[in-house]
Design an enzyme around this catalytic site. Structure first.
Site, PDB file in Angstrom:
ATOM      1  N   HIS A  85      -0.733  79.707  33.314  1.00 29.57           N
ATOM      2  CA  HIS A  85      -1.105  78.805  34.403  1.00 29.57           C
ATOM      3  C   HIS A  85      -1.391  79.721  35.593  1.00 29.57           C
ATOM      4  O   HIS A  85      -0.770  80.783  35.723  1.00 29.57           O
ATOM      5  CB  HIS A  85       0.037  77.898  34.846  1.00 29.57           C
ATOM      6  CG  HIS A  85       0.632  77.028  33.786  1.00 29.57           C
ATOM      7  ND1 HIS A  85       1.591  77.460  32.921  1.00 29.57           N
ATOM      8  CD2 HIS A  85       0.419  75.725  33.489  1.00 29.57           C
ATOM      9  CE1 HIS A  85       1.947  76.443  32.119  1.00 29.57           C
ATOM     10  NE2 HIS A  85       1.243  75.389  32.446  1.00 29.57           N
ATOM     11  N   ASP A  98       1.661  81.018  37.286  1.00 28.14           N
ATOM     12  CA  ASP A  98       2.507  81.982  36.560  1.00 28.14           C
ATOM     13  C   ASP A  98       2.153  83.410  36.950  1.00 28.14           C
ATOM     14  O   ASP A  98       3.014  84.281  36.993  1.00 28.14           O
ATOM     15  CB  ASP A  98       2.296  81.902  35.033  1.00 28.14           C
ATOM     16  CG  ASP A  98       2.523  80.520  34.466  1.00 28.14           C
ATOM     17  OD1 ASP A  98       3.309  79.764  35.054  1.00 28.14           O
ATOM     18  OD2 ASP A  98       1.913  80.225  33.413  1.00 28.14           O
ATOM     19  N   GLU A 138      -4.125  68.809  25.802  1.00 25.12           N
ATOM     20  CA  GLU A 138      -2.873  68.986  25.060  1.00 25.12           C
ATOM     21  C   GLU A 138      -2.085  67.679  25.125  1.00 25.12           C
ATOM     22  O   GLU A 138      -1.448  67.375  26.140  1.00 25.12           O
ATOM     23  CB  GLU A 138      -2.082  70.136  25.693  1.00 25.12           C
ATOM     24  CG  GLU A 138      -0.797  70.466  24.979  1.00 25.12           C
ATOM     25  CD  GLU A 138      -0.092  71.645  25.627  1.00 25.12           C
ATOM     26  OE1 GLU A 138      -0.763  72.611  26.067  1.00 25.12           O
ATOM     27  OE2 GLU A 138       1.144  71.610  25.700  1.00 25.12           O
ATOM     28  N   GLU A 141       0.622  70.572  20.255  1.00 27.56           N
ATOM     29  CA  GLU A 141       1.951  71.201  20.370  1.00 27.56           C
ATOM     30  C   GLU A 141       2.935  70.514  19.430  1.00 27.56           C
ATOM     31  O   GLU A 141       3.065  69.288  19.436  1.00 27.56           O
ATOM     32  CB  GLU A 141       2.440  71.125  21.820  1.00 27.56           C
ATOM     33  CG  GLU A 141       3.830  71.728  21.989  1.00 27.56           C
ATOM     34  CD  GLU A 141       4.167  72.047  23.430  1.00 27.56           C
ATOM     35  OE1 GLU A 141       3.259  72.429  24.196  1.00 27.56           O
ATOM     36  OE2 GLU A 141       5.348  71.913  23.794  1.00 27.56           O
ATOM     37  N   HIS A 174       5.485  68.223  21.066  1.00 28.83           N
ATOM     38  CA  HIS A 174       4.879  67.006  21.626  1.00 28.83           C
ATOM     39  C   HIS A 174       4.604  65.994  20.519  1.00 28.83           C
ATOM     40  O   HIS A 174       4.740  64.785  20.720  1.00 28.83           O
ATOM     41  CB  HIS A 174       3.579  67.331  22.351  1.00 28.83           C
ATOM     42  CG  HIS A 174       3.758  68.215  23.542  1.00 28.83           C
ATOM     43  ND1 HIS A 174       2.701  68.627  24.331  1.00 28.83           N
ATOM     44  CD2 HIS A 174       4.867  68.770  24.092  1.00 28.83           C
ATOM     45  CE1 HIS A 174       3.154  69.392  25.307  1.00 28.83           C
ATOM     46  NE2 HIS A 174       4.464  69.503  25.177  1.00 28.83           N
ATOM     47  N   ASP A 203      -0.049  74.951  20.342  1.00 29.27           N
ATOM     48  CA  ASP A 203       1.126  75.450  21.060  1.00 29.27           C
ATOM     49  C   ASP A 203       2.276  75.426  20.064  1.00 29.27           C
ATOM     50  O   ASP A 203       2.790  74.363  19.693  1.00 29.27           O
ATOM     51  CB  ASP A 203       1.438  74.577  22.284  1.00 29.27           C
ATOM     52  CG  ASP A 203       0.770  75.128  23.538  1.00 29.27           C
ATOM     53  OD1 ASP A 203      -0.087  76.018  23.416  1.00 29.27           O
ATOM     54  OD2 ASP A 203       1.127  74.672  24.651  1.00 29.27           O
ATOM     55  N   ASP A 241      11.289  67.939  25.407  1.00 25.11           N
ATOM     56  CA  ASP A 241      10.490  69.073  24.945  1.00 25.11           C
ATOM     57  C   ASP A 241      11.352  70.332  25.038  1.00 25.11           C
ATOM     58  O   ASP A 241      11.329  71.028  26.042  1.00 25.11           O
ATOM     59  CB  ASP A 241       9.284  69.152  25.914  1.00 25.11           C
ATOM     60  CG  ASP A 241       8.112  69.915  25.376  1.00 25.11           C
ATOM     61  OD1 ASP A 241       8.088  70.214  24.174  1.00 25.11           O
ATOM     62  OD2 ASP A 241       7.195  70.211  26.179  1.00 25.11           O
ATOM     63  N   ASP A 251      11.097  73.073  23.418  1.00 24.15           N
ATOM     64  CA  ASP A 251      10.284  74.303  23.341  1.00 24.15           C
ATOM     65  C   ASP A 251      11.010  75.456  22.662  1.00 24.15           C
ATOM     66  O   ASP A 251      11.028  76.580  23.180  1.00 24.15           O
ATOM     67  CB  ASP A 251       9.854  74.754  24.748  1.00 24.15           C
ATOM     68  CG  ASP A 251       8.816  73.845  25.370  1.00 24.15           C
ATOM     69  OD1 ASP A 251       8.091  73.162  24.619  1.00 24.15           O
ATOM     70  OD2 ASP A 251       8.721  73.823  26.611  1.00 24.15           O
ATOM     71  N   ASP A 259       4.390  78.464  22.913  1.00 20.39           N
ATOM     72  CA  ASP A 259       4.870  77.714  24.076  1.00 20.39           C
ATOM     73  C   ASP A 259       6.358  77.461  23.821  1.00 20.39           C
ATOM     74  O   ASP A 259       6.789  76.344  23.542  1.00 20.39           O
ATOM     75  CB  ASP A 259       4.073  76.403  24.204  1.00 20.39           C
ATOM     76  CG  ASP A 259       4.330  75.721  25.532  1.00 20.39           C
ATOM     77  OD1 ASP A 259       5.181  76.211  26.284  1.00 20.39           O
ATOM     78  OD2 ASP A 259       3.677  74.696  25.808  1.00 20.39           O
TER      79      ASP A 259
HETATM   80  C1  XLS Z   1       4.465  71.180  28.685  1.00 23.46           C
HETATM   81  C2  XLS Z   1       3.305  71.831  28.124  1.00 23.46           C
HETATM   82  C3  XLS Z   1       2.813  72.999  28.920  1.00 23.46           C
HETATM   83  C4  XLS Z   1       1.398  73.288  28.581  1.00 23.46           C
HETATM   84  C5  XLS Z   1       0.646  74.094  29.568  1.00 23.46           C
HETATM   85  O1  XLS Z   1       5.162  70.436  28.032  1.00 23.46           O
HETATM   86  O2  XLS Z   1       3.584  72.189  26.806  1.00 23.46           O
HETATM   87  O3  XLS Z   1       3.625  74.105  28.718  1.00 23.46           O
HETATM   88  O4  XLS Z   1       1.308  73.891  27.345  1.00 23.46           O
HETATM   89  O5  XLS Z   1       0.554  73.451  30.787  1.00 23.46           O
HETATM   90 NI    NI Z   2       2.298  73.318  25.669  1.00 22.39          NI
HETATM   91 NI    NI Z   3       5.316  71.218  25.957  1.00 27.97          NI
END
Ligand code: XLS
Ligand code: NI
Ligand code: NI
Length: 439
Positions: A100, A103, A231, A267, A270, A295, A306, A308, A338
């Site tokens: 991003h 970042d 996404e 993702e 998600h 992702d 999430d 991750d 991600d």
């Molecule tokens: C958040 C998203 C984010 C995107 C990028 O849940 O996964 O990390 O991948 O903005």
């Molecule tokens: Ni993501």
């Molecule tokens: Ni995410």
């Protein structure tokens, strides 16, 4: 370049028999699987936000990991992060990264200064990319972190916020283009709602489509040749995110005539939050010609957000790579981790161990997927299950020439359906086990 991860040396492939935790057991970059090197099949990418920025902060406490990279001033920190990112990618043999805008460079007091900061870091990243050969998988704009985006960005009720978001996305796209990014991602951020009592959903979605159209037009005008991605995510941070899942996003894109411009960045976590499997989302995208990028992570089935986590479930990575191979492999997309280490896994070594676990799990998944396809039992079963559409009345249905009258006559002549073939789910699940464990 100063070494930030000085206790870690370059990670090498040592094979499944190795007990060295800092080695790849299955990811052998040059090994050919399904006609391409693992490196090119998997196209691993590092996520800048989790890897270089996130310190493990949660609702109950401050960060546990030190990601200062020895810097105190904010721009010196941004520069140190860039150098550390490339050291990490080199040591892990990862070819791509994703970011991003916020970042890579911290926001200043005003947009002009913020953009100047981005320009400076862009130059640093550009040099690092040229000297290492690393590439940008995709860029995006963080239009959710700053308080100005409390009600969303493209779907904000306030036109000033919309304008600010457009300005931010314009700059993020310029940087992505200048760095040769293969993609540009829209993830919903706060594009959704908490309650319909205060929400004009129709206007919010129209506006989001306007912002996307402007972005595509502007991107093409400045020479961005990559893919635009959406996404999907169903919830968090808002109760209802507009980009709920792939099917919902497809309906949105088709309504606004954007379906030729966007592909999906799917993702894993998600998908499961939306009540789907990761494989389902990939299949929906591929079947509709919008499979783009991934992702890579995994959620926890007992937790509703999430999380991750780095992906280690080989059933999931195998079915993911099965879908990717069926879809013809990655073109501009890749596997972006991600994913973040758990808050308790706070050391630099943990970051390397986590990437190794994720990369090895996808390498295994790729090998299993290739074996499933070569084994052929699954694909053959599915093929035969639909054999009735190859001849007779089935062929007419598929060709679109059968009429209701004809089908009625056919049913009358038939009397009733006399044969149905078993779905054999349990057998097929056992086939996957036999392919995976191969004994
Ligand atoms: C958040 C998203 C984010 C995107 C990028 O849940 O996964 O990390 O991948 O903005
Ligand atoms: Ni993501
Ligand atoms: Ni995410």
């Amino acid at each position: 370049m100063s070494e930030y991860y000085n206790k870690i040396s370059k990670i090498k492939y040592e094979g499944a028999g190795s007990d060295n935790p800092l080695s790849f057991k299955y990811y052998n970059p040059d090994e050919i699987v399904a006609g391409k090197s693992m490196r090119n099949q998997l196209k691993f990418a590092m996520s800048y936000w989790h890897t270089m920025c996130a310190e493990g902060t949660d609702m109950f406490g401050v960060g546990t990991a030190d990601k200062s990279f020895g810097a105190t001033d904010s721009m010196a920190h941004a520069e140190a992060k860039a150098n550390a990112a490339f050291e990490l990618m080199d040591k892990l043999d990862i070819d791509y990264y994703c970011f991003h805008d916020r970042d890579i460079a911290p926001e200043a007091d005003n947009l002009k200064e913020t953009n100047a900061r981005l320009d400076k870091i862009q130059g640093i990243l550009d040099n690092l990319m040229k000297s290492t050969g690393k590439k940008l998988l995709w860029g995006t704009a963080n239009c959710f972190g700053n308080p100005r985006y409390m009600h969303g960005a493209g779907t904000a009720p306030n036109a000033d916020v919309f304008a600010f978001a457009a300005a931010q996305i314009k700059k993020a796209l310029e940087i992505t283009t200048a760095l040769g990014g293969e993609g540009y991602v829209f993830w919903g951020g706060r594009e959704g709602y908490e309650t319909l009592l205060n929400t004009n959903m129709a206007l919010e979605q129209d506006n989001m489509a306007r912002l996307m159209k402007m972005t595509v037009d502007y991107g093409r005008s400045i020479g961005f040749k990559g893919n635009f991605y959406i996404e999907p995510k169903p919830k968090e941070p808002t109760k209802h995110q507009y980009d709920f899942d792939t099917a919902t996003v497809l309906a949105f894109l088709r309504k606004y005539g954007l379906d030729k411009d966007f592909k999906m960045n799917i993702e894993a976590n998600h998908a499961t939050l939306a009540g789907h499997t990761f494989q389902h989302e990939l299949r929906v995208a591929a079947d509709n010609g919008v499979f783009g990028s991934i992702d890579a992570n995994q959620g926890d089935m007992l937790l509703g957000w999430d999380t991750d986590q780095f992906p280690t479930n080989v059933y999931d990575t195998a079915m993911c790579m099965y879908e990717v191979l069926r879809a013809g492999g990655f073109t501009t997309g890749g596997l972006n981790f991600d994913a973040k280490t758990r808050r308790g896994s706070y050391t630099q070594e943990d970051v390397f161990l986590a990437y190794i676990a994720g990369m090895d799990s996808f390498a295994l998944g790729l090998k299993v997927a290739d074996k499933i396809i070569k084994d052929g039992r699954i694909d053959k079963f599915v093929e035969e299950r639909y054999a009735s559409y190859k001849t007779g009345i089935g062929a007419k249905i598929v060709a679109g020439t059968a009429t209701m009258e004809e089908l009625e006559q056919y049913a009358l002549n038939m009397g009733d359906v006399t044969t149905n073939i078993s779905g054999k789910q349990e057998y097929l699940e056992a086939v996957i086990n036999s392919v995976m464990f191969g004994v």
